[in-house]
Design an enzyme around this catalytic site. Structure first.
Site: not given
Ligand code: ADP
Ligand code: MG
Length: 474
Positions: A125, A144, A146, A151, A305, A364, A368-369, A450
């Site tokens: 994604r 970024e 993923n 998800s 990254k 950064k 992740e997450g 989102r």
């Protein structure tokens, strides 16, 4: 971006009525999550947080994001096959970042043994924000990509219906008819099914590798059910189960307690905290196997990254994708400024610039997450502290994207209904399947919007900051 709902957004009575309808519609549509209090139970659930209103998204940028997705699929897949590039790019990172180093060790070990896997499946994604920082029209900027456990493709397949109803309740029937259909769950399942088919064993199952705590299980169930609809058997297992039940036969076919596994779909495995020694051993077993890993460890590394930052260097994309000048141009057009903090003059210079003007940047780490990035004063403090140490190398710097906020309501269980200034992040799901050297499937599979209140610099839906949304193209 024009605030599309200016006339209703401050109408308290209309908003209250619409919010009540919206929550019930979300529950009916299956926009669900397990609760924080009972994260292991499906007998008490609630709706996943979402916006009351769809958010305005510039049509041209939305289309741009869809168009470039096949290019990103090709790029990630190409990087995953380029050992020299991964080795060189991650060399500085793995000196200071133990997690990336451990993944990299497995990657090298598997290559040395020789890959048993011949079919490759990528589900990613690519996330974007709409930058208004320079005045002028908004620009699409990648945040970024993923490449593991991306998800919300499931739940977001159901949010457009909820927003369509909300708009009707608010008297916007015409606008409701413009909301796009969107079904990433189906697209992701299509990729998994293709990989399963090419693996070529009717009896073999698809294994979802899941977390110990599975609050987001319904999101995954959407994809699972699409596979069951195709008569493909799905099992859900954790790393621990793999450690206990997993084995390879002489041709490195993967078995779980005697059941052959064709595809391993990771919804876990991207944060260091989940790996104890047994789970690392389980990960190695999976990577060594012939099963189609989604993603294989090389593709996970391609999503770091550090790789993202190196891609933005002049000439890198051209080298990776020779013969694809249009794809290169489309990809580059989405890049924000990205900067290496490796030791040396280049890193010294950008570190000094960021310390002097921290609001221009995001710092950064290789994680992740959500919730790991540093901004503003905190960025300055951390960079001051590490600017002369090798630890600096475990971070990258990125230009901070400045989207135009819009008013909306973030509907969350047990939270008051209040208007917030919000910004949105658009994700496009990509799916591809490669057999040997041939890409047999390469598609965009749908989108995810989102939205979060502007006071939160960081964090996704799972982190409790962003909520699900639907784009309203303007
Ligand atoms: P993670 O892997 O933790 O999801 P991201 O790069 O997606 O890392 O960053 C997490 C969040 O931080 C994003 O969802 C976005 O809200 C915010 N963010 C990241 N990069 C930028 C940026 N360059 N400008 C503004 N916000 C950013
Ligand atoms: Mg992210």
């Amino acid at each position: 971006m024009a605030a599309a709902w200016q006339d209703v957004v401050r109408d308290a009575a209309a908003v209250r009525e619409a919010a009540a309808v919206a929550v019930d519609a979300a529950l009916l549509a299956g926009v669900l999550m397990r609760t924080g209090e009972q994260p292991h139970a499906s007998d008490v659930v609630n709706y996943a947080p979402f916006t009351l209103l769809p958010s305005a998204v510039p049509r041209a940028l939305f289309e741009q994001a869809y168009t470039v997705q096949q290019d990103f699929n090709l790029l990630v897949d190409t990087i995953s096959q380029n050992k020299e590039f991964l080795e060189k790019t991650l060399a500085s990172t793995i000196k200071v970042d133990d997690f990336t180093a451990r993944l990299f060790r497995i990657y090298m070990q598997v290559l040395e043994e020789g890959l048993a896997q011949t079919v490759f499946l990528g589900i990613n994604r690519s996330d974007y924000m709409f930058d208004c920082g320079l005045g002028g029209p908004a620009a699409l900027r990648q945040i970024e990509i993923n490449t593991i456990a991306a998800s919300f493709g499931g739940l977001t397949s159901r949010t457009a219906d909820v927003h369509r109803l909300v708009l009707k309740v608010l008297g916007k029937t015409e606008e409701a008819s413009h909301l796009l259909p969107n079904n990433p769950a189906k697209g992701l399942a299509l990729g998994i099914a293709k990989a399963w088919e090419l693996y070529g064993s009717q009896r073999a199952v698809v294994m979802f590798l899941v977390e110990d705590v599975q609050r987001n299980i319904f999101d995954q169930r959407c994809v699972e059910n699409e596979l069951w609809n195709r008569n493909i058997r799905v099992v859900r297992k954790r790393f621990w189960d793999v450690f206990e039940q997993g084995s390879l036969d002489a041709s490195r076919r993967l078995y779980m307690d005697g059941q052959e596994v064709a595809v391993v779909y990771y919804r876990e495995g991207y944060v260091p905290q989940v790996y104890d020694e047994q789970n690392w051993e389980a990960r190695l077993l999976l990577e060594r196997s012939r099963a189609v890993k989604c993603p294989d460890i090389a593709t996970q590394l391609a999503g770091t990254k550090k790789v993202q930052q190196e891609l933005s260097r002049p000439g890198t994309l051209e080298k990776l994708l020779p013969g694809h000048p249009e794809a290169v141009a489309r990809i580059r057009a989405t890049f924000a400024g990205l900067y290496s903090l490796d030791e040396g003059e280049e890193g010294d210079r950008i570190a000094a610039t960021a310390i002097a003007d921290p609001d221009r940047f995001v710092l950064k780490p290789q994680r992740e997450g959500g919730g790991n990035n540093l901004y503003g004063e905190e960025l300055r403090e951390v960079l001051e502290k590490i600017k002369d140490s090798p630890e600096r190398t475990s971070y990258i710097l990125m230009d901070k994207i400045k989207p135009q906020p819009a008013l909306n309501y973030l509907l969350r269980a047990h939270s008051p209904l209040q208007v917030s200034e919000c910004i949105s992040e658009l994700g496009i799901f990509g799916v591809y399947v490669r057999q040997g050297q041939e890409l047999v499937l390469n598609q965009a599979a749908g989108h995810l919007l989102r939205t979060k209140a502007i006071e939160h610099a960081d964090g996704g839906v799972a982190a409790g900051v962003a909520v699900l949304d639907t784009p309203y193209l303007v």
